[in-house]
Enzyme design. Sequence first.
Site, short mmCIF file in Angstrom:
data_model
loop_
_atom_site.label_atom_id
_atom_site.label_comp_id
_atom_site.label_asym_id
_atom_site.label_seq_id
_atom_site.Cartn_x
_atom_site.Cartn_y
_atom_site.Cartn_z
N HIS A 137 65.49 -40.15 47.92
CA HIS A 137 66.49 -38.75 48.04
C HIS A 137 68.00 -39.37 48.57
O HIS A 137 68.08 -40.47 49.03
CB HIS A 137 66.27 -37.97 49.21
CG HIS A 137 65.04 -36.93 48.70
ND1 HIS A 137 63.87 -37.10 49.73
CD2 HIS A 137 64.62 -36.51 47.80
CE1 HIS A 137 62.82 -36.20 49.10
NE2 HIS A 137 63.41 -35.89 47.97
N CYS A 172 63.87 -34.25 57.27
CA CYS A 172 63.12 -33.37 56.44
C CYS A 172 62.05 -32.73 57.08
O CYS A 172 61.16 -32.11 56.27
CB CYS A 172 62.15 -34.57 55.32
SG CYS A 172 61.35 -35.73 56.09
C1 CIR Z 1 57.60 -37.03 48.94
O1 CIR Z 1 57.66 -38.21 48.60
O2 CIR Z 1 57.91 -36.28 48.42
C2 CIR Z 1 57.21 -37.13 50.44
N1 CIR Z 1 56.10 -38.04 50.91
C3 CIR Z 1 58.43 -37.54 51.34
C4 CIR Z 1 59.29 -36.44 51.23
C5 CIR Z 1 60.50 -36.73 52.35
N2 CIR Z 1 61.39 -35.68 52.37
C6 CIR Z 1 62.74 -35.88 52.69
O3 CIR Z 1 63.15 -36.96 53.47
N3 CIR Z 1 63.65 -34.81 52.60
#
Ligand code: CIR
Length: 234
Positions: free
Chosen positions: A170, A223
């Site tokens: 991201h 997150c």
């Molecule tokens: C993913 O790959 O969607 C999750 N394992 C990690 C998401 C992390 N989200 C974020 O940093 N906003």
Amino acid sequence: MAGLMAGYGHYTHAVVRGIPASLAKEALRSSQTEVDLAKAVKEHEAYVEVLRTRLGLEVVELPADESLPDCVFVEDAAVVCGDTALITRPGAESRRGETEAMKGALKDLNLNIVEMTDENATLDGGDVLFTGREFFVGLSKRTNQRGAEILADAFKDYAVSTVPVLDGLHLKSFCSMGGPGLIVIGSSEPAQKALKVFEKLKDHMLIPVSNLEKVKVDGALTCCSVLINKKANI
Ligand code: CIR
């Protein structure tokens, strides 16, 4: 350009969600490092405790859902700015079900709910950086142009610029807000560099919070909560 949003950086509430056991084996990830589930749960509890007791936020805790291995990463399911909450359409199909519980929680907090229903749009909150004056939206594996357009429509008071995210998950995997008017951008040693900048901000406290397990499935600290400033809505 719009001035700095009143109350920027001040929050009253945080929405978080528990860690399902399925995170260890089934959460999406870019590396195959093994996750210690018990440790991840402990770290997450400590993180939530910091939000509650050190930062004084009212914490809304959503229960973990075993069928949603990535549900702890609540930031991706909603973007809250002022009294508007945009419920996203996450880029990974396996994560789409995460938005339902988030929508309910934000409705209960009396926010104005806008839903991203366009089937051509995708957006993860991890790609959205709000500076208090404008939005930057990362165009990544998870977020597309249509998603950015819908965000711009939901938050009409602010300019929205897109930024290509060529590497990593991201936009906020390598940058974040360090304070009003200060974007912290990582380099090859992102944590160390960010730390140096924060140390210069006299008014900011440093509260160490461990995130060794969730980072193995690409989860950063921002997150794991959606922050809300309810005072701004009264
Ligand atoms: C993913 O790959 O969607 C999750 N394992 C990690 C998401 C992390 N989200 C974020 O940093 N906003």
